[in-house]
Design a protein around this motif. Sequence first.
Motif, mmCIF file in Angstrom:
data_model
loop_
_atom_site.group_PDB
_atom_site.id
_atom_site.type_symbol
_atom_site.label_atom_id
_atom_site.label_comp_id
_atom_site.label_asym_id
_atom_site.label_seq_id
_atom_site.Cartn_x
_atom_site.Cartn_y
_atom_site.Cartn_z
ATOM 1 N N PRO A 1 0.827 -1.225 0.000
ATOM 2 C CA PRO A 1 0.000 0.000 0.000
ATOM 3 C C PRO A 1 0.855 1.267 0.000
ATOM 4 O O PRO A 1 1.766 1.425 0.819
ATOM 5 C CB PRO A 1 -0.808 -0.131 1.297
ATOM 6 C CG PRO A 1 -0.863 -1.608 1.560
ATOM 7 C CD PRO A 1 0.454 -2.148 1.094
ATOM 8 N N LEU A 2 0.550 2.172 -0.901
ATOM 9 C CA LEU A 2 1.263 3.438 -1.014
ATOM 10 C C LEU A 2 0.690 4.447 -0.022
ATOM 11 O O LEU A 2 -0.516 4.638 0.055
ATOM 12 C CB LEU A 2 1.131 3.996 -2.437
ATOM 13 C CG LEU A 2 1.676 5.404 -2.675
ATOM 14 C CD1 LEU A 2 3.190 5.438 -2.531
ATOM 15 C CD2 LEU A 2 1.245 5.915 -4.052
ATOM 16 N N THR A 3 1.576 5.070 0.730
ATOM 17 C CA THR A 3 1.193 6.143 1.649
ATOM 18 C C THR A 3 1.886 7.423 1.203
ATOM 19 O O THR A 3 3.091 7.429 0.948
ATOM 20 C CB THR A 3 1.603 5.808 3.093
ATOM 21 O OG1 THR A 3 0.890 4.662 3.537
ATOM 22 C CG2 THR A 3 1.292 6.978 4.029
ATOM 23 N N SER A 4 1.125 8.517 1.096
ATOM 24 C CA SER A 4 1.690 9.814 0.739
ATOM 25 C C SER A 4 1.469 10.795 1.886
ATOM 26 O O SER A 4 0.444 10.748 2.572
ATOM 27 C CB SER A 4 1.043 10.365 -0.535
ATOM 28 O OG SER A 4 1.355 9.561 -1.649
ATOM 29 N N MET A 5 2.424 11.679 2.090
ATOM 30 C CA MET A 5 2.280 12.707 3.112
ATOM 31 C C MET A 5 3.048 13.944 2.671
ATOM 32 O O MET A 5 4.101 13.856 2.046
ATOM 33 C CB MET A 5 2.788 12.219 4.468
ATOM 34 C CG MET A 5 4.252 11.843 4.494
ATOM 35 S SD MET A 5 4.741 11.153 6.089
ATOM 36 C CE MET A 5 6.522 10.974 5.818
ATOM 37 N N THR A 6 2.491 15.114 2.990
ATOM 38 C CA THR A 6 3.119 16.380 2.652
ATOM 39 C C THR A 6 3.573 17.032 3.953
ATOM 40 O O THR A 6 2.743 17.438 4.778
ATOM 41 C CB THR A 6 2.146 17.302 1.897
ATOM 42 O OG1 THR A 6 1.651 16.614 0.739
ATOM 43 C CG2 THR A 6 2.836 18.579 1.462
ATOM 44 N N ILE A 7 4.888 17.119 4.140
ATOM 45 C CA ILE A 7 5.462 17.534 5.417
ATOM 46 C C ILE A 7 6.588 18.541 5.191
ATOM 47 O O ILE A 7 7.044 18.737 4.068
ATOM 48 C CB ILE A 7 6.009 16.327 6.208
ATOM 49 C CG1 ILE A 7 7.097 15.617 5.394
ATOM 50 C CG2 ILE A 7 4.888 15.377 6.599
ATOM 51 C CD1 ILE A 7 7.853 14.557 6.168
#
Length: 240
Positions: A115-121
């Motif tokens: 599963p791909l997880t994306s986050m903008t940090i």
Amino acid sequence: MSLIQVPRRRFSRRQFLQLSGLSSMGLLLGGCASPLFEDLVGKTVEPLNQSVEALLLNSQKLLPEFPISAIEPDALIVNTFDFTPKIDVNTFHLMIDGEVNNPISLNMEQIQQMPLTSMTIRHVCVEGWAAIVQWGGIRLRELVTLAQPKANVKYIYFQSADGYYESWDIASALHPQTLMAYQKNSQPLSIDNGAPLRLASPIKLGYKQSKWVTRITLVSHLFPRRGYWEDQGYEWFAGL
């Protein structure tokens, strides 16, 4: 147990302070390291007490993220402690070993099927700059789970293709926002930014976020070498 052999660079405390322009508190608020500091030597700041810092970490609390519109595509400066390695993604394997019941070796195809997880940090650097970046990849805790760590595991080591080495506490490694990233701003990660795999997390300073990771080792105790920059005086826990 010796995970890696890395040539040591020598520098003076005075050079360190002059080049960085930072006090010990500044180091705690920073985020990465670069060749600017390669001629430094000696211990310039004692690490904060590990147990005290661990108490400050909520291993499940999510840090605020940013909207896609906040991404700063040109703000992430490429820093390399020594050289940029040449890695053939077609033959690349990530090894996960140490005090585990199921040592594993995964290629990129296997990792990208998870599963791909994306986050903008925000990525914060010890040199005084920061960048808002979107990272995409696999949660590190999912990879750790596959290896079935033993109950006494407390730390995790990362070895990189360029010889860089780093260690984290296991709680930070299992935080839901700690990724092994292979995308940056929805595009395949470039070699300069750590492809095929790099660490990315909003809970650690930038120098903890190793690029070109090839091996992850889970252990019950820290070895004398705790991290490339930490062994030269940087704070070990390095939490945000």
